[in-house]
Design a protein around this motif. Structure first.
Motif, PDB file in Angstrom:
ATOM      1  N   ASP A 142       0.805  -1.226   0.000  1.00 40.83           N
ATOM      2  CA  ASP A 142       0.000   0.000   0.000  1.00 40.83           C
ATOM      3  C   ASP A 142       0.838   1.276   0.000  1.00 40.83           C
ATOM      4  O   ASP A 142       0.294   2.365   0.183  1.00 40.83           O
ATOM      5  CB  ASP A 142      -0.934   0.009   1.217  1.00 40.83           C
ATOM      6  CG  ASP A 142      -2.050  -1.021   1.077  1.00 40.83           C
ATOM      7  OD1 ASP A 142      -2.465  -1.296  -0.066  1.00 40.83           O
ATOM      8  OD2 ASP A 142      -2.491  -1.547   2.113  1.00 40.83           O
ATOM      9  N   PRO A 198       2.487   4.194  -1.770  1.00 45.55           N
ATOM     10  CA  PRO A 198       2.397   4.825  -3.096  1.00 45.55           C
ATOM     11  C   PRO A 198       3.769   4.911  -3.770  1.00 45.55           C
ATOM     12  O   PRO A 198       4.752   5.306  -3.154  1.00 45.55           O
ATOM     13  CB  PRO A 198       1.857   6.222  -2.795  1.00 45.55           C
ATOM     14  CG  PRO A 198       1.202   6.103  -1.460  1.00 45.55           C
ATOM     15  CD  PRO A 198       1.975   5.059  -0.716  1.00 45.55           C
ATOM     16  N   ASP A 221      -0.639   6.580  -7.212  1.00 44.37           N
ATOM     17  CA  ASP A 221      -0.772   6.497  -5.762  1.00 44.37           C
ATOM     18  C   ASP A 221      -0.860   5.056  -5.249  1.00 44.37           C
ATOM     19  O   ASP A 221      -1.304   4.809  -4.126  1.00 44.37           O
ATOM     20  CB  ASP A 221      -1.995   7.294  -5.289  1.00 44.37           C
ATOM     21  CG  ASP A 221      -3.299   6.827  -5.925  1.00 44.37           C
ATOM     22  OD1 ASP A 221      -3.219   6.190  -6.983  1.00 44.37           O
ATOM     23  OD2 ASP A 221      -4.367   7.104  -5.350  1.00 44.37           O
ATOM     24  N   THR A 222      -0.403   4.081  -6.064  1.00 45.95           N
ATOM     25  CA  THR A 222      -0.360   2.679  -5.646  1.00 45.95           C
ATOM     26  C   THR A 222       1.014   2.098  -5.953  1.00 45.95           C
ATOM     27  O   THR A 222       1.864   2.748  -6.557  1.00 45.95           O
ATOM     28  CB  THR A 222      -1.426   1.837  -6.383  1.00 45.95           C
ATOM     29  OG1 THR A 222      -1.144   1.864  -7.781  1.00 45.95           O
ATOM     30  CG2 THR A 222      -2.826   2.345  -6.111  1.00 45.95           C
ATOM     31  N   SER A 223       1.223   0.854  -5.529  1.00 39.72           N
ATOM     32  CA  SER A 223       2.459   0.144  -5.871  1.00 39.72           C
ATOM     33  C   SER A 223       2.173  -0.810  -7.024  1.00 39.72           C
ATOM     34  O   SER A 223       1.029  -0.977  -7.428  1.00 39.72           O
ATOM     35  CB  SER A 223       2.962  -0.639  -4.652  1.00 39.72           C
ATOM     36  OG  SER A 223       2.077  -1.699  -4.362  1.00 39.72           O
TER      37      SER A 223
END
Length: 109
Positions: free
Chosen positions: A32, A34, A66-68
């Protein structure tokens, strides 16, 4: 191959899987975060026998900024594979140790 070569190969395999599991744990911990880029573990053979593990950062972009780019399904599948590979190497190591014990008992007689 000698008995020590067998145990050395198994040891290198277990150490490589240990590194792979550490990378998986890092990926899961940062799922979670970013912008986090997934760590990949690359396994390669070494001379004369054995396995080497290297870590690289994935260049696959995340779906949104905004995520991996970590997919938990891939991580869990990799973890299961590591478990089986580690267990196989441990069994080879144990067999090599048993061979040493047998050799030593024969030498004493």
């Amino acid at each position: 191959m000698s008995i020590s070569g067998i145990t050395n190969t198994a040891t290198s395999g277990m150490l490589a899987q240990q590194k792979r599991v550490a990378n998986i744990a890092n990926n899961v911990a940062n799922v979670d975060t970013p912008g986090y880029q997934r760590l990949n573990t690359n396994l390669s053979s070494t001379t004369p026998s054995g396995v080497a593990a290297t870590t690289t950062v994935s260049d696959t972009p995340a779906s949104t900024p905004d995520t991996s780019n970590v997919d938990l399904l891939d991580e869990m599948t990799g973890l299961i594979g590591s478990e089986h590979a580690f267990a196989a190497n441990a069994k080879v190591f144990e067999t090599g140790a048993d061979m040493w014990d047998m050799l030593m008992s024969i030498k004493r007689d």
